[in-house]
Design a protein around this motif. Structure first.
Motif, short mmCIF file in Angstrom:
data_model
loop_
_atom_site.label_atom_id
_atom_site.label_comp_id
_atom_site.label_asym_id
_atom_site.label_seq_id
_atom_site.Cartn_x
_atom_site.Cartn_y
_atom_site.Cartn_z
N SER A 147 -1.20 7.69 2.41
CA SER A 147 -1.83 8.91 1.95
C SER A 147 -0.87 10.09 2.03
CB SER A 147 -3.07 9.20 2.81
OG SER A 147 -3.52 10.53 2.61
N GLU A 150 -7.76 -0.48 6.69
CA GLU A 150 -6.83 -0.09 5.64
C GLU A 150 -7.02 -0.86 4.34
OE1 GLU A 150 -2.82 -0.18 7.02
OE2 GLU A 150 -3.11 1.54 8.35
N SER A 151 -7.48 -2.11 4.42
CA SER A 151 -7.52 -2.93 3.22
C SER A 151 -8.81 -3.72 3.03
CB SER A 151 -6.33 -3.90 3.21
OG SER A 151 -5.11 -3.19 3.13
N ASN A 185 -9.35 0.51 0.64
CA ASN A 185 -9.17 1.29 1.86
C ASN A 185 -10.50 1.85 2.35
OD1 ASN A 185 -8.24 4.45 2.87
ND2 ASN A 185 -7.42 2.66 3.89
N ARG A 186 -10.64 1.89 3.70
CA ARG A 186 -11.89 2.36 4.29
C ARG A 186 -11.70 3.57 5.21
NH1 ARG A 186 -15.88 -0.44 6.21
NH2 ARG A 186 -14.93 -0.73 8.26
N SER A 195 0.84 -1.20 0.00
CA SER A 195 0.00 0.00 0.00
C SER A 195 0.88 1.25 0.00
CB SER A 195 -0.93 0.01 1.22
OG SER A 195 -0.18 0.13 2.42
N HIS A 249 -3.39 0.72 -3.45
CA HIS A 249 -2.81 -0.60 -3.24
C HIS A 249 -2.19 -1.07 -4.56
CE1 HIS A 249 -5.96 -0.56 -0.02
NE2 HIS A 249 -4.97 -1.09 0.67
N VAL A 280 -4.82 5.31 3.15
CA VAL A 280 -4.08 4.65 2.08
C VAL A 280 -4.46 5.29 0.75
CG1 VAL A 280 -3.72 2.47 0.84
CG2 VAL A 280 -3.89 2.48 3.34
#
Length: 289
Positions: free
Chosen positions: A157, A192-193, A239-240, A154, A247, A244
């Motif tokens: 940001s 994050e993923s 990403n939530r 990743s 990816h 990030v």
């Protein structure tokens, strides 16, 4: 465990040597420029001497430090319990932020402790931990694509306060007070993923890597808990939490090049190399293990 990589200065230096040189260049630490920060006689941090001077001249929190002795200095020597230390450190963190000494306020508490399995002496706002050079903890995870010679990584940001825009492990996160390595990992996997908890719980633990280096904020002294997780070939991370930027599915040779260029964070580089070495993927062009 603490990873140490050999550095070669020859003209035919390998990718690993370039990576080692990059990590070494970004990981200076001069013990003489720091004081061992202690609480109740136990070391909880490496306080830069320049930051000790700032703490001595601030008047927001009286008696923040004791008198230095044999390269050590006590933190809040007049405070005798968790609550009073935590209250004082909350006041200090607010003052440091207001004075411009720390940035990236998190509203997240880190433990002030000599070890993960030791009772915390206090808590402090995460943003102030590295100013004091406190020992912190994190969970990092290599996302390995099952049945393939590839991983997911990743990119952080651009809005992150620390290492903005750099490449990172698929999942990486600091460990707040009251959490543990696996619980931290499972939470970060989701945020994050988009990895569901039932899958994240299957991550395999692969030890601890210690990072100790001077950084612009102060000192990163961190115990990084390393994990691997086998991901289904059709899984695509998303990403939530906004931390990030992207990816990327990547093969080892391209990943080695990213690390050799110094484009991945130091801690993520060490965690990634650990996984590549275990799989026999750390040499360019290495066959599948």
């Amino acid at each position: 465990m603490s990873d140490t990589l050999p550095v070669s200065h020859g003209h035919d230096a390998s990718a690993l040597s370039h990576i080692a040189a990059s990590v070494a260049a970004r990981s200076p630490f001069d013990g003489a420029a720091h004081l061992r920060l202690t609480v109740a006689g136990r070391q909880v941090g490496w306080l830069p001497r320049a930051h000790a001077q700032i703490l001595r001249t601030q008047d927001a929190v009286p008696a923040m430090l004791g008198e230095p002795h044999d390269g050590s200095v006590a933190l809040l020597p007049r405070c005798a319990d968790f609550a009073t230390r935590s209250e004082a450190l909350a006041g200090l963190a607010r003052w440091l932020a207001g004075a411009g000494h720390v940035r990236g306020w998190r509203d997240e508490l880190f433990a002030v402790t000599p070890a993960l399995d030791a009772p915390a002496f206090a808590t402090i706002e995460r943003a102030a931990a590295r100013f004091l050079g406190l020992l912190t903890f994190a969970s990092h995870m290599n996302g390995i694509i099952a049945g393939e010679r590839a991983l997911w990584i990743s990119r952080r940001s651009a809005a992150k306060a620390v290492d903005p825009g750099m490449w990172d492990n698929l999942v990486a996160g600091g460990m707040p007070h009251g959490s543990d390595p696996l619980a931290t990992l499972v939470r970060e996997c989701d945020e994050e993923s988009g990895i569901p908890p039932a899958l994240a719980q299957c991550a395999e633990a692969h030890g601890v890597i210690e990072v100790l280096r001077e950084i612009p904020e102060g000192v990163q002294w961190e115990a990084v808990y390393a994990y691997d997780l086998l991901l289904p070939p059709d899984f695509v991370p998303h990403n939530r939490d906004g931390e990030v930027a992207e990816h990327r599915r990547i093969e080892p040779d391209a990943l080695l090049a990213i690390m050799a260029d110094g484009a991945m964070t130091v801690d993520a580089t060490l965690v990634t190399l650990d996984a590549l070495n275990r799989r026999g993927w750390s040499a360019p062009g290495a066959p599948r293990a």
